[in-house]
Design a protein around this motif. Structure first.
Motif, PDB file in Angstrom:
ATOM      1  N   MET A   1       0.927  -1.032  -0.086  1.00 34.15           N
ATOM      2  CA  MET A   1      -0.048   0.156   0.248  1.00 34.15           C
ATOM      3  C   MET A   1       0.801   1.256   0.027  1.00 34.15           C
ATOM      4  O   MET A   1       1.623   1.251   0.867  1.00 34.15           O
ATOM      5  N   ALA A   2       0.518   2.356  -0.805  1.00 34.05           N
ATOM      6  CA  ALA A   2       1.166   3.550  -0.946  1.00 34.05           C
ATOM      7  C   ALA A   2       1.302   4.226   0.303  1.00 34.05           C
ATOM      8  O   ALA A   2      -0.016   4.469   0.718  1.00 34.05           O
ATOM      9  N   ILE A   3       2.256   4.867   0.616  1.00 29.05           N
ATOM     10  CA  ILE A   3       2.095   6.028   1.807  1.00 29.05           C
ATOM     11  C   ILE A   3       1.437   7.084   1.259  1.00 29.05           C
ATOM     12  O   ILE A   3       1.733   7.620   0.251  1.00 29.05           O
ATOM     13  N   VAL A   4       0.522   7.614   2.342  1.00 26.79           N
ATOM     14  CA  VAL A   4      -0.021   9.090   1.989  1.00 26.79           C
ATOM     15  C   VAL A   4       0.499  10.137   2.590  1.00 26.79           C
ATOM     16  O   VAL A   4       0.423   9.757   3.725  1.00 26.79           O
ATOM     17  N   THR A   5       0.953  11.114   2.057  1.00 27.41           N
ATOM     18  CA  THR A   5       1.319  12.236   2.819  1.00 27.41           C
ATOM     19  C   THR A   5       0.265  13.148   3.073  1.00 27.41           C
ATOM     20  O   THR A   5      -0.818  13.233   2.911  1.00 27.41           O
ATOM     21  N   GLU A   6       0.529  13.961   4.105  1.00 24.53           N
ATOM     22  CA  GLU A   6      -0.314  15.176   4.656  1.00 24.53           C
ATOM     23  C   GLU A   6      -0.643  16.072   3.617  1.00 24.53           C
ATOM     24  O   GLU A   6      -1.708  16.290   3.333  1.00 24.53           O
ATOM     25  N   ALA A   7       0.067  16.338   2.638  1.00 26.12           N
ATOM     26  CA  ALA A   7      -0.196  16.999   1.433  1.00 26.12           C
ATOM     27  C   ALA A   7      -1.322  16.503   0.536  1.00 26.12           C
ATOM     28  O   ALA A   7      -2.211  17.330   0.245  1.00 26.12           O
ATOM     29  N   GLU A   8      -1.152  15.157   0.539  1.00 26.07           N
ATOM     30  CA  GLU A   8      -2.285  14.483  -0.330  1.00 26.07           C
ATOM     31  C   GLU A   8      -3.625  14.484   0.475  1.00 26.07           C
ATOM     32  O   GLU A   8      -4.578  14.520  -0.204  1.00 26.07           O
TER      33      GLU A   8
ATOM     34  N   PHE B   1      -4.654  16.797   2.687  1.00 28.81           N
ATOM     35  CA  PHE B   1      -5.142  18.129   2.745  1.00 28.81           C
ATOM     36  C   PHE B   1      -5.677  18.371   1.396  1.00 28.81           C
ATOM     37  O   PHE B   1      -6.859  19.217   1.269  1.00 28.81           O
ATOM     38  N   SER B   2      -4.989  18.031   0.355  1.00 25.55           N
ATOM     39  CA  SER B   2      -5.563  18.192  -1.163  1.00 25.55           C
ATOM     40  C   SER B   2      -6.940  17.561  -1.267  1.00 25.55           C
ATOM     41  O   SER B   2      -7.854  18.210  -1.792  1.00 25.55           O
ATOM     42  N   ARG B   3      -7.088  16.470  -0.801  1.00 25.20           N
ATOM     43  CA  ARG B   3      -8.445  15.866  -0.924  1.00 25.20           C
ATOM     44  C   ARG B   3      -9.506  16.637  -0.004  1.00 25.20           C
ATOM     45  O   ARG B   3     -10.640  16.732  -0.073  1.00 25.20           O
ATOM     46  N   LEU B   4      -9.000  17.005   1.157  1.00 26.41           N
ATOM     47  CA  LEU B   4      -9.951  17.375   2.037  1.00 26.41           C
ATOM     48  C   LEU B   4     -10.273  19.025   1.654  1.00 26.41           C
ATOM     49  O   LEU B   4     -11.655  19.273   1.615  1.00 26.41           O
ATOM     50  N   ILE B   5      -9.345  19.641   1.128  1.00 21.86           N
ATOM     51  CA  ILE B   5      -9.610  20.907   0.747  1.00 21.86           C
ATOM     52  C   ILE B   5     -10.504  20.998  -0.687  1.00 21.86           C
ATOM     53  O   ILE B   5     -11.387  21.954  -0.893  1.00 21.86           O
ATOM     54  N   ASP B   6      -9.986  20.287  -1.651  1.00 21.24           N
ATOM     55  CA  ASP B   6     -10.771  19.939  -2.954  1.00 21.24           C
ATOM     56  C   ASP B   6     -10.916  21.371  -3.661  1.00 21.24           C
ATOM     57  O   ASP B   6     -12.158  21.928  -3.686  1.00 21.24           O
ATOM     58  N   ALA B   7      -9.699  21.987  -4.057  1.00 24.16           N
ATOM     59  CA  ALA B   7      -9.702  23.300  -4.583  1.00 24.16           C
ATOM     60  C   ALA B   7     -10.808  23.521  -5.829  1.00 24.16           C
ATOM     61  O   ALA B   7     -11.117  24.588  -5.996  1.00 24.16           O
ATOM     62  N   SER B   8     -10.883  22.259  -6.322  1.00 31.09           N
ATOM     63  CA  SER B   8     -11.750  22.515  -7.721  1.00 31.09           C
ATOM     64  C   SER B   8     -13.102  22.452  -7.275  1.00 31.09           C
ATOM     65  O   SER B   8     -14.020  22.805  -8.211  1.00 31.09           O
ATOM     66  N   ASN B   9     -13.616  22.218  -6.077  1.00 33.12           N
ATOM     67  CA  ASN B   9     -15.046  22.461  -5.571  1.00 33.12           C
ATOM     68  C   ASN B   9     -15.227  23.685  -4.902  1.00 33.12           C
ATOM     69  O   ASN B   9     -15.041  23.832  -3.586  1.00 33.12           O
ATOM     70  N   PRO B  10     -15.679  24.667  -5.606  1.00 33.16           N
ATOM     71  CA  PRO B  10     -15.846  26.108  -5.083  1.00 33.16           C
ATOM     72  C   PRO B  10     -16.910  26.349  -4.140  1.00 33.16           C
ATOM     73  O   PRO B  10     -18.009  26.662  -4.439  1.00 33.16           O
ATOM     74  N   THR B  11     -16.817  25.925  -2.745  1.00 37.82           N
ATOM     75  CA  THR B  11     -18.070  25.944  -1.803  1.00 37.82           C
ATOM     76  C   THR B  11     -17.827  26.779  -0.656  1.00 37.82           C
ATOM     77  O   THR B  11     -18.729  27.004   0.193  1.00 37.82           O
TER      78      THR B  11
ATOM     79  N   VAL C   1       3.195  24.042   4.657  1.00 42.84           N
ATOM     80  CA  VAL C   1       2.304  25.130   4.739  1.00 42.84           C
ATOM     81  C   VAL C   1       1.746  26.134   3.682  1.00 42.84           C
ATOM     82  O   VAL C   1       0.675  26.305   3.535  1.00 42.84           O
ATOM     83  N   GLY C   2       2.737  26.216   2.968  1.00 46.54           N
ATOM     84  CA  GLY C   2       2.613  27.268   1.665  1.00 46.54           C
ATOM     85  C   GLY C   2       1.970  26.098   0.600  1.00 46.54           C
ATOM     86  O   GLY C   2       1.032  27.006   0.023  1.00 46.54           O
ATOM     87  N   ASP C   3       2.127  25.068   0.459  1.00 46.42           N
ATOM     88  CA  ASP C   3       1.560  24.156  -0.345  1.00 46.42           C
ATOM     89  C   ASP C   3      -0.024  24.200   0.089  1.00 46.42           C
ATOM     90  O   ASP C   3      -0.996  24.293  -0.764  1.00 46.42           O
ATOM     91  N   VAL C   4      -0.354  23.985   1.440  1.00 45.37           N
ATOM     92  CA  VAL C   4      -1.712  23.992   1.752  1.00 45.37           C
ATOM     93  C   VAL C   4      -2.281  25.375   1.649  1.00 45.37           C
ATOM     94  O   VAL C   4      -3.573  25.382   1.168  1.00 45.37           O
ATOM     95  N   LEU C   5      -1.767  26.270   1.879  1.00 40.18           N
ATOM     96  CA  LEU C   5      -2.410  27.996   1.776  1.00 40.18           C
ATOM     97  C   LEU C   5      -2.606  28.044   0.250  1.00 40.18           C
ATOM     98  O   LEU C   5      -3.695  28.353   0.013  1.00 40.18           O
ATOM     99  N   SER C   6      -1.661  27.490  -0.523  1.00 40.21           N
ATOM    100  CA  SER C   6      -2.134  27.697  -2.188  1.00 40.21           C
ATOM    101  C   SER C   6      -3.225  26.947  -2.594  1.00 40.21           C
ATOM    102  O   SER C   6      -4.109  27.444  -3.290  1.00 40.21           O
ATOM    103  N   MET C   7      -3.657  25.795  -1.963  1.00 32.74           N
ATOM    104  CA  MET C   7      -4.726  25.136  -2.309  1.00 32.74           C
ATOM    105  C   MET C   7      -6.071  25.915  -1.616  1.00 32.74           C
ATOM    106  O   MET C   7      -7.066  25.752  -2.479  1.00 32.74           O
ATOM    107  N   MET C   8      -5.948  26.142  -0.530  1.00 37.07           N
ATOM    108  CA  MET C   8      -6.908  27.151   0.015  1.00 37.07           C
ATOM    109  C   MET C   8      -7.222  28.202  -0.639  1.00 37.07           C
ATOM    110  O   MET C   8      -8.395  28.440  -0.965  1.00 37.07           O
ATOM    111  N   LYS C   9      -6.142  29.034  -1.093  1.00 37.33           N
ATOM    112  CA  LYS C   9      -6.257  30.209  -1.870  1.00 37.33           C
ATOM    113  C   LYS C   9      -6.928  29.924  -3.272  1.00 37.33           C
ATOM    114  O   LYS C   9      -7.783  30.660  -3.946  1.00 37.33           O
ATOM    115  N   SER C  10      -6.470  28.775  -3.994  1.00 40.79           N
ATOM    116  CA  SER C  10      -7.291  28.297  -5.220  1.00 40.79           C
ATOM    117  C   SER C  10      -8.821  28.067  -5.010  1.00 40.79           C
ATOM    118  O   SER C  10      -9.531  28.509  -5.810  1.00 40.79           O
ATOM    119  N   LYS C  11      -9.166  27.565  -3.987  1.00 38.16           N
ATOM    120  CA  LYS C  11     -10.621  27.207  -3.632  1.00 38.16           C
ATOM    121  C   LYS C  11     -11.202  28.344  -3.457  1.00 38.16           C
ATOM    122  O   LYS C  11     -12.366  28.569  -3.925  1.00 38.16           O
TER     123      LYS C  11
END
Length: 90
Positions: free
Chosen positions: A1-8, A10-20, A68-78
């Motif tokens: 099983m592949a190791i899942v990173t925190e960034a992955e 957060f990416s699924r949690l934030i889902d920047a493509s879903n503007p909610t 943190v910058g990666d997570v912030l970028s995802m949040m700002k994209s959303k």
């Protein structure tokens, strides 16, 4: 099983493509940024990294800033997509 990173996760949690986000929440997120002190520290750590002189503790600190910058970028994209969704021209 592949190791899942925190960034992955957060990416699924934030889902920047879903503007909610509401316009107020989106605007608030877009105001988030590093302080001048943090920017200076990131520059210092980056320069040390480029020179190959980071300590292990500094490497971990730099990795934390990047994460943190990666997570912030995802949040700002959303946030930007959410604002477009709510704009009259959308």
């Amino acid at each position: 099983m592949a190791i899942v990173t925190e960034a992955e996760i957060f990416s699924r949690l934030i889902d920047a493509s879903n503007p909610t986000l509401t316009p107020a929440a989106a605007a608030g997120i877009l105001q988030l940024d590093y302080s001048e002190t943090d920017h200076a520290r990131m520059t210092e750590l980056s320069e040390k990294s480029n020179a190959g002189t980071l300590t292990p503790e500094e490497r971990r600190e730099l990795e934390s800033y990047v994460f943190v910058g990666d997570v912030l970028s995802m949040m700002k994209s959303k946030a930007r997509l959410s604002l477009r969704k709510h704009s009259p021209a959308a």
